[in-house]
Design a protein around this motif. Structure first.
Motif, PDB file in Angstrom:
ATOM      1  N   ILE A  42       0.804  -0.995  -0.001  1.00  0.00           N
ATOM      2  CA  ILE A  42       0.007   0.175   0.046  1.00  0.00           C
ATOM      3  C   ILE A  42       1.015   1.266   0.006  1.00  0.00           C
ATOM      4  O   ILE A  42       0.600   2.345  -0.549  1.00  0.00           O
ATOM      5  N   ALA A  43       2.036   1.302   0.769  1.00  0.00           N
ATOM      6  CA  ALA A  43       3.007   2.382   0.701  1.00  0.00           C
ATOM      7  C   ALA A  43       3.455   2.404  -0.819  1.00  0.00           C
ATOM      8  O   ALA A  43       3.635   3.690  -1.424  1.00  0.00           O
ATOM      9  N   LEU A  44       3.822   1.507  -1.535  1.00  0.00           N
ATOM     10  CA  LEU A  44       4.241   1.663  -2.875  1.00  0.00           C
ATOM     11  C   LEU A  44       3.022   2.182  -3.778  1.00  0.00           C
ATOM     12  O   LEU A  44       3.182   3.070  -4.660  1.00  0.00           O
ATOM     13  N   SER A  45       1.792   1.748  -3.535  1.00  0.00           N
ATOM     14  CA  SER A  45       0.776   2.182  -3.972  1.00  0.00           C
ATOM     15  C   SER A  45       0.581   3.683  -4.075  1.00  0.00           C
ATOM     16  O   SER A  45       0.103   4.303  -5.174  1.00  0.00           O
ATOM     17  N   THR A  46       0.791   4.223  -2.908  1.00  0.00           N
ATOM     18  CA  THR A  46       0.552   5.553  -2.615  1.00  0.00           C
ATOM     19  C   THR A  46       1.571   6.217  -3.290  1.00  0.00           C
ATOM     20  O   THR A  46       1.348   7.360  -3.765  1.00  0.00           O
ATOM     21  N   ILE A  47       2.836   5.850  -3.223  1.00  0.00           N
ATOM     22  CA  ILE A  47       3.885   6.512  -3.988  1.00  0.00           C
ATOM     23  C   ILE A  47       3.555   6.481  -5.452  1.00  0.00           C
ATOM     24  O   ILE A  47       3.767   7.572  -6.302  1.00  0.00           O
ATOM     25  N   GLY A  48       3.092   5.528  -5.989  1.00  0.00           N
ATOM     26  CA  GLY A  48       2.799   5.436  -7.594  1.00  0.00           C
ATOM     27  C   GLY A  48       1.804   6.379  -7.819  1.00  0.00           C
ATOM     28  O   GLY A  48       1.707   6.983  -8.862  1.00  0.00           O
ATOM     29  N   ALA A  49       0.505   6.456  -6.953  1.00  0.00           N
ATOM     30  CA  ALA A  49      -0.233   7.449  -7.293  1.00  0.00           C
ATOM     31  C   ALA A  49      -0.016   8.881  -7.134  1.00  0.00           C
ATOM     32  O   ALA A  49      -0.378   9.672  -8.249  1.00  0.00           O
ATOM     33  N   SER A  50       0.997   9.177  -6.322  1.00  0.00           N
ATOM     34  CA  SER A  50       1.558  10.463  -6.400  1.00  0.00           C
ATOM     35  C   SER A  50       2.355  10.836  -7.696  1.00  0.00           C
ATOM     36  O   SER A  50       2.152  11.878  -8.171  1.00  0.00           O
ATOM     37  N   LEU A  51       2.995   9.930  -8.008  1.00  0.00           N
ATOM     38  CA  LEU A  51       4.062  10.121  -9.188  1.00  0.00           C
ATOM     39  C   LEU A  51       3.229  10.178 -10.602  1.00  0.00           C
ATOM     40  O   LEU A  51       3.420  11.061 -11.295  1.00  0.00           O
ATOM     41  N   TYR A  52       2.254   9.363 -10.517  1.00  0.00           N
ATOM     42  CA  TYR A  52       1.277   9.058 -11.731  1.00  0.00           C
ATOM     43  C   TYR A  52       0.637  10.397 -11.937  1.00  0.00           C
ATOM     44  O   TYR A  52       0.310  11.059 -12.888  1.00  0.00           O
ATOM     45  N   HIS A  53      -0.161  10.876 -10.864  1.00  0.00           N
ATOM     46  CA  HIS A  53      -0.666  12.169 -10.686  1.00  0.00           C
ATOM     47  C   HIS A  53      -0.070  13.322 -11.302  1.00  0.00           C
ATOM     48  O   HIS A  53      -0.281  14.111 -12.318  1.00  0.00           O
ATOM     49  N   TYR A  54       1.040  13.471 -10.913  1.00  0.00           N
ATOM     50  CA  TYR A  54       2.072  14.688 -11.344  1.00  0.00           C
ATOM     51  C   TYR A  54       2.343  14.407 -12.806  1.00  0.00           C
ATOM     52  O   TYR A  54       2.159  15.455 -13.612  1.00  0.00           O
ATOM     53  N   GLY A  55       2.372  13.357 -13.024  1.00  0.00           N
ATOM     54  CA  GLY A  55       2.795  13.113 -14.496  1.00  0.00           C
ATOM     55  C   GLY A  55       1.479  13.011 -15.522  1.00  0.00           C
ATOM     56  O   GLY A  55       1.563  13.691 -16.759  1.00  0.00           O
ATOM     57  N   GLY A  56       0.519  12.680 -15.020  1.00  0.00           N
ATOM     58  CA  GLY A  56      -0.645  12.537 -15.563  1.00  0.00           C
ATOM     59  C   GLY A  56      -1.699  13.659 -15.725  1.00  0.00           C
ATOM     60  O   GLY A  56      -2.442  13.902 -16.755  1.00  0.00           O
ATOM     61  N   ASP A  72       9.302  16.782 -19.256  1.00  0.00           N
ATOM     62  CA  ASP A  72       8.718  15.507 -19.874  1.00  0.00           C
ATOM     63  C   ASP A  72       7.780  14.806 -18.868  1.00  0.00           C
ATOM     64  O   ASP A  72       8.488  13.928 -18.229  1.00  0.00           O
ATOM     65  N   PRO A  73       6.706  15.301 -18.437  1.00  0.00           N
ATOM     66  CA  PRO A  73       5.822  14.825 -17.653  1.00  0.00           C
ATOM     67  C   PRO A  73       5.539  13.164 -17.916  1.00  0.00           C
ATOM     68  O   PRO A  73       5.370  12.603 -16.882  1.00  0.00           O
ATOM     69  N   GLU A  74       5.648  12.517 -19.073  1.00  0.00           N
ATOM     70  CA  GLU A  74       5.563  11.335 -19.389  1.00  0.00           C
ATOM     71  C   GLU A  74       6.257  10.409 -18.595  1.00  0.00           C
ATOM     72  O   GLU A  74       6.350   9.241 -18.050  1.00  0.00           O
ATOM     73  N   ILE A  75       7.414  10.940 -18.481  1.00  0.00           N
ATOM     74  CA  ILE A  75       8.627  10.020 -17.771  1.00  0.00           C
ATOM     75  C   ILE A  75       8.134   9.938 -16.119  1.00  0.00           C
ATOM     76  O   ILE A  75       8.108   8.722 -15.718  1.00  0.00           O
ATOM     77  N   VAL A  76       7.609  11.132 -15.612  1.00  0.00           N
ATOM     78  CA  VAL A  76       7.095  10.914 -14.239  1.00  0.00           C
ATOM     79  C   VAL A  76       5.865   9.915 -14.265  1.00  0.00           C
ATOM     80  O   VAL A  76       5.778   9.038 -13.323  1.00  0.00           O
ATOM     81  N   LEU A  78       5.280   7.448 -16.176  1.00  0.00           N
ATOM     82  CA  LEU A  78       5.995   5.847 -16.513  1.00  0.00           C
ATOM     83  C   LEU A  78       6.488   5.445 -15.012  1.00  0.00           C
ATOM     84  O   LEU A  78       6.287   4.266 -14.807  1.00  0.00           O
ATOM     85  N   LEU A  79       7.069   6.476 -14.164  1.00  0.00           N
ATOM     86  CA  LEU A  79       7.736   6.197 -13.132  1.00  0.00           C
ATOM     87  C   LEU A  79       6.651   5.593 -12.273  1.00  0.00           C
ATOM     88  O   LEU A  79       6.804   4.839 -11.255  1.00  0.00           O
ATOM     89  N   GLY A  80       5.708   6.434 -12.109  1.00  0.00           N
ATOM     90  CA  GLY A  80       4.534   6.063 -11.250  1.00  0.00           C
ATOM     91  C   GLY A  80       3.844   4.605 -11.666  1.00  0.00           C
ATOM     92  O   GLY A  80       3.716   3.746 -10.839  1.00  0.00           O
ATOM     93  N   LEU A  81       3.839   4.550 -13.026  1.00  0.00           N
ATOM     94  CA  LEU A  81       3.228   3.145 -13.316  1.00  0.00           C
ATOM     95  C   LEU A  81       4.350   2.048 -12.977  1.00  0.00           C
ATOM     96  O   LEU A  81       3.720   0.820 -12.371  1.00  0.00           O
ATOM     97  N   GLY A  82       5.640   2.308 -12.853  1.00  0.00           N
ATOM     98  CA  GLY A  82       6.463   1.299 -12.330  1.00  0.00           C
ATOM     99  C   GLY A  82       6.131   0.910 -10.846  1.00  0.00           C
ATOM    100  O   GLY A  82       6.344  -0.214 -10.623  1.00  0.00           O
ATOM    101  N   VAL A  83       6.305   2.031 -10.100  1.00  0.00           N
ATOM    102  CA  VAL A  83       5.818   1.780  -8.818  1.00  0.00           C
ATOM    103  C   VAL A  83       4.557   1.267  -8.428  1.00  0.00           C
ATOM    104  O   VAL A  83       4.376   0.231  -7.554  1.00  0.00           O
ATOM    105  N   PHE A  84       3.357   1.266  -9.110  1.00  0.00           N
ATOM    106  CA  PHE A  84       2.514   0.556  -9.103  1.00  0.00           C
ATOM    107  C   PHE A  84       2.399  -0.782  -9.453  1.00  0.00           C
ATOM    108  O   PHE A  84       1.956  -1.656  -8.543  1.00  0.00           O
ATOM    109  N   CYS A  85       3.231  -1.142 -10.519  1.00  0.00           N
ATOM    110  CA  CYS A  85       3.590  -2.488 -10.801  1.00  0.00           C
ATOM    111  C   CYS A  85       4.336  -3.434  -9.672  1.00  0.00           C
ATOM    112  O   CYS A  85       4.159  -4.450  -9.299  1.00  0.00           O
ATOM    113  N   LEU A  86       5.207  -2.444  -8.867  1.00  0.00           N
ATOM    114  CA  LEU A  86       5.830  -3.084  -7.858  1.00  0.00           C
ATOM    115  C   LEU A  86       5.002  -3.385  -6.696  1.00  0.00           C
ATOM    116  O   LEU A  86       5.169  -4.603  -6.069  1.00  0.00           O
TER     117      LEU A  86
END
Length: 262
Positions: A42-56, A72-76, A78-86
């Motif tokens: 859930i901690a990783l999911s929360t981090i992914g949400a923050s990163l993805y929202h900044y990029g999306g 390049d917000p797409e990189i942010v 994608l990083l969020g999606l990567g953390v979501f996958c983790l």
């Protein structure tokens, strides 16, 4: 760079989410390994949400108080999606399948929120309200029993975060103009704040039902402090009709409950 990541992630969010998942999972009979995995996912999911929202999200309303802009917000994103996958991977490897489904749900909902849902009246607030209850739900599902604290914890988290979302919309009303249709635009700023205050009064009453689950007077004192903070903030919003630091007070109230349950 590290300061930028700190501002994007806001560590208090994954820490509090992970702590909530760990506490509830322990109450529901999970083994230490499962409790740790629930907290981590859930901690990783929360981090992914923050990163993805900044990029999306549109820069104009992605954390207006910070106004971080990326070439390049797409990189942010994608990083969020990567953390979501983790987060999903941790759940798949160490937790029951329903926990993995919760992490997948968080991923899909945050993607939809950043793309469309954040612009829709009421749905945006309810969406975040549901997302903010998932630390409790994943902790519950990580265990092998249902502790009676679970429904009260879900209700308090949902109502407190719904109030917080309304307060955020009041603060962001100018930035949202022409991009979103929010509760304070539908009603007005003062009425919206009064509604948020009313929700916090409900949270105050619900927090009373947490007291029986504390083990001693020291723990109970933190829950009582949480109730006082909810109550004072709710009364302030209803009568002063100003947002001031109400968001911080809500986080403080929820944090005090978590400390009281440790």
């Amino acid at each position: 760079m590290w300061f930028l990541l700190y501002k994007m992630i806001r560590p208090i969010l994954p820490i509090s989410g992970g702590l909530a998942a760990w506490i509830i999972s322990q109450a529901c009979g999970a083994e230490p390994k499962e409790s740790l995995a629930a907290a981590a996912s859930i901690a990783l999911s929360t981090i992914g949400a923050s990163l993805y929202h900044y990029g999306g999200a549109n820069w104009m309303y992605a954390r207006k108080s910070d106004r971080l802009k990326f070439d390049d917000p797409e990189i942010v994103r994608l990083l969020g999606l990567g953390v979501f996958c983790l987060s999903i991977a941790v759940a798949v490897l160490f937790l029951p399948k329903q926990c993995a489904l919760i992490c997948l749900f968080n991923t899909l909902v945050i993607a939809a929120y950043s793309a469309k849902l954040s612009a829709v009246l009421i749905i945006k607030n309810l969406t975040m309200c549901v997302i903010c209850t998932t630390p409790i739900v994943i902790g519950w599902q990580a265990g092998d029993a249902t502790h009676p604290i679970v429904p009260w914890a879900i209700a308090i988290a949902a109502i407190a975060h719904l109030a917080r979302e309304v307060i955020k919309d009041v603060k962001d009303i100018l930035a949202n103009e022409g991009k979103r249709f929010t509760v304070p635009m539908w009603l007005d700023e003062e009425t919206a704040l009064q509604c948020a205050g009313g929700l916090l009064l409900i949270a105050t009453v619900l927090a009373l039902f947490i007291l029986p689950f504390t083990e001693n007077s020291f723990q109970a004192s933190f829950v009582v402090l949480s109730e006082i903070t909810f109550l004072a903030t709710g009364i302030f919003l209803i009568f002063a009709k100003k947002a001031w630091r109400a968001e911080t007070a809500i986080h403080l109230s929820l944090g005090l409950i978590l400390i009281g349950l440790l």
